[in-house]
Design a protein around this motif. Structure first.
Motif, PDB file in Angstrom:
ATOM      1  N   HIS A  22      27.759  13.274 -66.459  1.00  0.00           N
ATOM      2  CA  HIS A  22      28.909  13.302 -67.355  1.00  0.00           C
ATOM      3  C   HIS A  22      29.298  11.899 -67.830  1.00  0.00           C
ATOM      4  CE1 HIS A  22      29.307  17.435 -65.983  1.00  0.00           C
ATOM      5  NE2 HIS A  22      30.131  17.632 -66.986  1.00  0.00           N
ATOM      6  N   TRP A  23      28.312  11.055 -67.993  1.00  0.00           N
ATOM      7  CA  TRP A  23      28.593   9.710 -68.507  1.00  0.00           C
ATOM      8  C   TRP A  23      27.662   9.428 -69.666  1.00  0.00           C
ATOM      9  CZ3 TRP A  23      32.883   7.414 -67.871  1.00  0.00           C
ATOM     10  CH2 TRP A  23      33.041   6.076 -68.243  1.00  0.00           C
ATOM     11  N   LEU A  24      28.117   8.641 -70.637  1.00  0.00           N
ATOM     12  CA  LEU A  24      27.332   8.346 -71.831  1.00  0.00           C
ATOM     13  C   LEU A  24      26.130   7.478 -71.471  1.00  0.00           C
ATOM     14  CD1 LEU A  24      27.670   8.789 -74.990  1.00  0.00           C
ATOM     15  CD2 LEU A  24      28.404   6.401 -75.025  1.00  0.00           C
ATOM     16  N   ASN A  25      24.973   7.865 -71.938  1.00  0.00           N
ATOM     17  CA  ASN A  25      23.757   7.123 -71.649  1.00  0.00           C
ATOM     18  C   ASN A  25      23.671   5.868 -72.518  1.00  0.00           C
ATOM     19  OD1 ASN A  25      21.371   6.593 -70.350  1.00  0.00           O
ATOM     20  ND2 ASN A  25      20.229   8.278 -71.241  1.00  0.00           N
ATOM     21  N   TYR A  26      22.771   4.973 -72.122  1.00  0.00           N
ATOM     22  CA  TYR A  26      22.478   3.809 -72.961  1.00  0.00           C
ATOM     23  C   TYR A  26      21.979   4.271 -74.336  1.00  0.00           C
ATOM     24  CZ  TYR A  26      22.594   1.306 -68.502  1.00  0.00           C
ATOM     25  OH  TYR A  26      22.968   0.791 -67.290  1.00  0.00           O
ATOM     26  N   HIS A  74      30.348  -0.407 -76.115  1.00  0.00           N
ATOM     27  CA  HIS A  74      30.301  -0.111 -74.684  1.00  0.00           C
ATOM     28  C   HIS A  74      30.662   1.342 -74.401  1.00  0.00           C
ATOM     29  CE1 HIS A  74      30.052  -4.479 -73.944  1.00  0.00           C
ATOM     30  NE2 HIS A  74      30.811  -4.533 -75.028  1.00  0.00           N
ATOM     31  N   ASP A  75      30.247   1.810 -73.223  1.00  0.00           N
ATOM     32  CA  ASP A  75      30.478   3.197 -72.842  1.00  0.00           C
ATOM     33  C   ASP A  75      31.961   3.576 -72.865  1.00  0.00           C
ATOM     34  OD1 ASP A  75      31.043   1.557 -70.654  1.00  0.00           O
ATOM     35  OD2 ASP A  75      29.611   2.527 -69.302  1.00  0.00           O
ATOM     36  N   ILE A  76      32.810   2.753 -72.284  1.00  0.00           N
ATOM     37  CA  ILE A  76      34.226   3.085 -72.164  1.00  0.00           C
ATOM     38  C   ILE A  76      34.903   3.100 -73.528  1.00  0.00           C
ATOM     39  CG2 ILE A  76      35.286   0.805 -71.890  1.00  0.00           C
ATOM     40  CD1 ILE A  76      35.765   3.730 -69.435  1.00  0.00           C
ATOM     41  N   MET A  77      34.287   2.472 -74.515  1.00  0.00           N
ATOM     42  CA  MET A  77      34.767   2.481 -75.895  1.00  0.00           C
ATOM     43  C   MET A  77      34.263   3.722 -76.636  1.00  0.00           C
ATOM     44  SD  MET A  77      36.279   0.665 -78.324  1.00  0.00           S
ATOM     45  CE  MET A  77      36.177   0.066 -80.001  1.00  0.00           C
ATOM     46  N   LEU A  78      33.024   4.110 -76.353  1.00  0.00           N
ATOM     47  CA  LEU A  78      32.395   5.179 -77.122  1.00  0.00           C
ATOM     48  C   LEU A  78      32.737   6.583 -76.632  1.00  0.00           C
ATOM     49  CD1 LEU A  78      28.967   3.568 -77.870  1.00  0.00           C
ATOM     50  CD2 LEU A  78      30.421   4.686 -79.553  1.00  0.00           C
ATOM     51  N   ILE A  79      32.998   6.734 -75.357  1.00  0.00           N
ATOM     52  CA  ILE A  79      33.301   8.080 -74.867  1.00  0.00           C
ATOM     53  C   ILE A  79      34.513   8.683 -75.580  1.00  0.00           C
ATOM     54  CG2 ILE A  79      34.158   9.343 -72.841  1.00  0.00           C
ATOM     55  CD1 ILE A  79      32.025   7.890 -71.205  1.00  0.00           C
ATOM     56  N   PRO A  80      35.613   7.956 -75.767  1.00  0.00           N
ATOM     57  CA  PRO A  80      36.701   8.532 -76.566  1.00  0.00           C
ATOM     58  C   PRO A  80      36.271   8.876 -77.993  1.00  0.00           C
ATOM     59  CG  PRO A  80      37.517   6.685 -75.296  1.00  0.00           C
ATOM     60  CD  PRO A  80      36.025   6.676 -75.155  1.00  0.00           C
ATOM     61  N   LEU A  81      35.426   8.045 -78.608  1.00  0.00           N
ATOM     62  CA  LEU A  81      34.965   8.330 -79.964  1.00  0.00           C
ATOM     63  C   LEU A  81      34.091   9.576 -80.008  1.00  0.00           C
ATOM     64  CD1 LEU A  81      34.093   4.796 -81.387  1.00  0.00           C
ATOM     65  CD2 LEU A  81      35.841   6.363 -82.245  1.00  0.00           C
ATOM     66  N   VAL A  82      33.229   9.748 -79.008  1.00  0.00           N
ATOM     67  CA  VAL A  82      32.401  10.961 -78.945  1.00  0.00           C
ATOM     68  C   VAL A  82      33.288  12.191 -78.773  1.00  0.00           C
ATOM     69  CG1 VAL A  82      30.665  12.198 -77.599  1.00  0.00           C
ATOM     70  CG2 VAL A  82      30.347   9.769 -78.103  1.00  0.00           C
ATOM     71  N   LEU A 130      26.656   2.511 -81.191  1.00  0.00           N
ATOM     72  CA  LEU A 130      25.878   2.871 -80.013  1.00  0.00           C
ATOM     73  C   LEU A 130      26.328   2.056 -78.810  1.00  0.00           C
ATOM     74  CD1 LEU A 130      22.246   2.825 -81.468  1.00  0.00           C
ATOM     75  CD2 LEU A 130      23.706   4.827 -81.125  1.00  0.00           C
ATOM     76  N   ARG A 131      26.137   2.654 -77.619  1.00  0.00           N
ATOM     77  CA  ARG A 131      26.269   1.871 -76.408  1.00  0.00           C
ATOM     78  C   ARG A 131      25.059   0.935 -76.313  1.00  0.00           C
ATOM     79  NH1 ARG A 131      25.900   3.948 -70.087  1.00  0.00           N
ATOM     80  NH2 ARG A 131      26.572   1.956 -69.179  1.00  0.00           N
ATOM     81  N   HIS A 132      25.263  -0.228 -75.716  1.00  0.00           N
ATOM     82  CA  HIS A 132      24.158  -1.161 -75.490  1.00  0.00           C
ATOM     83  C   HIS A 132      23.074  -0.517 -74.632  1.00  0.00           C
ATOM     84  CE1 HIS A 132      25.587  -1.636 -71.363  1.00  0.00           C
ATOM     85  NE2 HIS A 132      26.812  -1.722 -71.877  1.00  0.00           N
ATOM     86  N   ALA A 133      21.928  -1.154 -74.551  1.00  0.00           N
ATOM     87  CA  ALA A 133      20.826  -0.673 -73.717  1.00  0.00           C
ATOM     88  C   ALA A 133      21.062  -1.058 -72.252  1.00  0.00           C
ATOM     89  CB  ALA A 133      19.506  -1.238 -74.234  1.00  0.00           C
ATOM     90  N   GLU A 134      20.093  -0.722 -71.414  1.00  0.00           N
ATOM     91  CA  GLU A 134      20.249  -0.925 -69.967  1.00  0.00           C
ATOM     92  C   GLU A 134      20.506  -2.396 -69.637  1.00  0.00           C
ATOM     93  OE1 GLU A 134      17.589   1.041 -66.777  1.00  0.00           O
ATOM     94  OE2 GLU A 134      16.873  -1.041 -66.901  1.00  0.00           O
ATOM     95  N   ARG A 135      21.512  -2.629 -68.818  1.00  0.00           N
ATOM     96  CA  ARG A 135      21.900  -3.990 -68.419  1.00  0.00           C
ATOM     97  C   ARG A 135      21.586  -4.209 -66.945  1.00  0.00           C
ATOM     98  NH1 ARG A 135      26.010  -3.024 -65.131  1.00  0.00           N
ATOM     99  NH2 ARG A 135      27.530  -1.390 -65.612  1.00  0.00           N
TER     100      ARG A 135
END
Length: 205
Positions: free
Chosen positions: A170-174, A143-151, A1-6
């Motif tokens: 068009h960006w991955l949510n927390y 992190h988002d930039i790590m998970l978007i390719p995986l998604v 998962l992406r982390h929560a809101e930072r």
């Protein structure tokens, strides 16, 4: 998962907001019951705060999970200089270039092959970490930039995170990401998952 809101900085020490801690605890509350969970995060403070608060929400003790360096953001980048040149040439902060590569390919000098590199991450790092823990469920925070390719990889491009076409929605949510289910016969089933109401978010510049 992406982390929560930072909070609105981007360093390894950037913490979650109060809302991010609440988001994580509310997700943990949805995971009450069942077997013990293995937790791990990248080297960034916000990933560890995320799984700590998921554990708290689940009713576990505040937990110190493992740090897995490959969960940092650079796993898919093959050559940093080529990557930065692509950003410079396209006047991009990384989001457009990364999502275009994840969904359309190209940038062969800058990035690894998506399928091969995604498989390496799961087979050589994530699944062994879970197996070595002796537990049957793992929560890995990155992190988002790590998970978007995986998604993109697990959905075969069907989930539209093409930020380069339109930043809006068009960006991955927390707390969104992927789930990998290991079946008894050795096969794997992939799912895209979300910990909040929406799996995608709008980036406001």
């Amino acid at each position: 998962l992406r982390h929560a809101e930072r909070v609105n900085t981007i360093t390894k020490e950037t913490p979650l907001t109060d809302n991010g801690r609440l988001q994580s605890q509310q997700l943990g509350a949805k995971l009450v019951g069942g077997p013990e969970i293995y937790y791990a995060g990248s080297e960034y403070i916000r990933t560890h705060q995320t799984y700590n608060n998921i554990a708290i929400g689940r009713g576990d003790a505040d937990t110190l999970g493992d740090t897995i360096k490959v969960l940092n953001e650079g796993w898919f980048v093959k050559n940093q200089m080529s990557y930065y040149m692509a950003l410079y040439n396209e006047n991009d902060d990384g989001r457009g270039v990364t999502t275009r590569w994840a969904f359309e390919g190209g940038y062969d000098d800058a990035f690894y092959d998506l399928k091969t590199r995604s498989s390496e991450l799961l087979e050589d790092h994530i699944i062994p970490a879970l197996e070595n823990s002796g537990k049957t469920i793992g929560v890995f925070i990155t992190h988002d930039i790590m998970l978007i390719p995986l998604v993109s990889y697990v959905s075969e491009g069907r989930i539209d995170l093409r930020y380069y076409e339109s930043p809006e929605d068009h960006w991955l949510n927390y707390l969104a990401g992927i789930a990998v289910v290991l079946k008894p016969d050795g096969t794997k089933v992939f799912y895209a998952v979300k910990g909040l109401d929406e799996g995608k978010m709008t980036i406001i510049e």
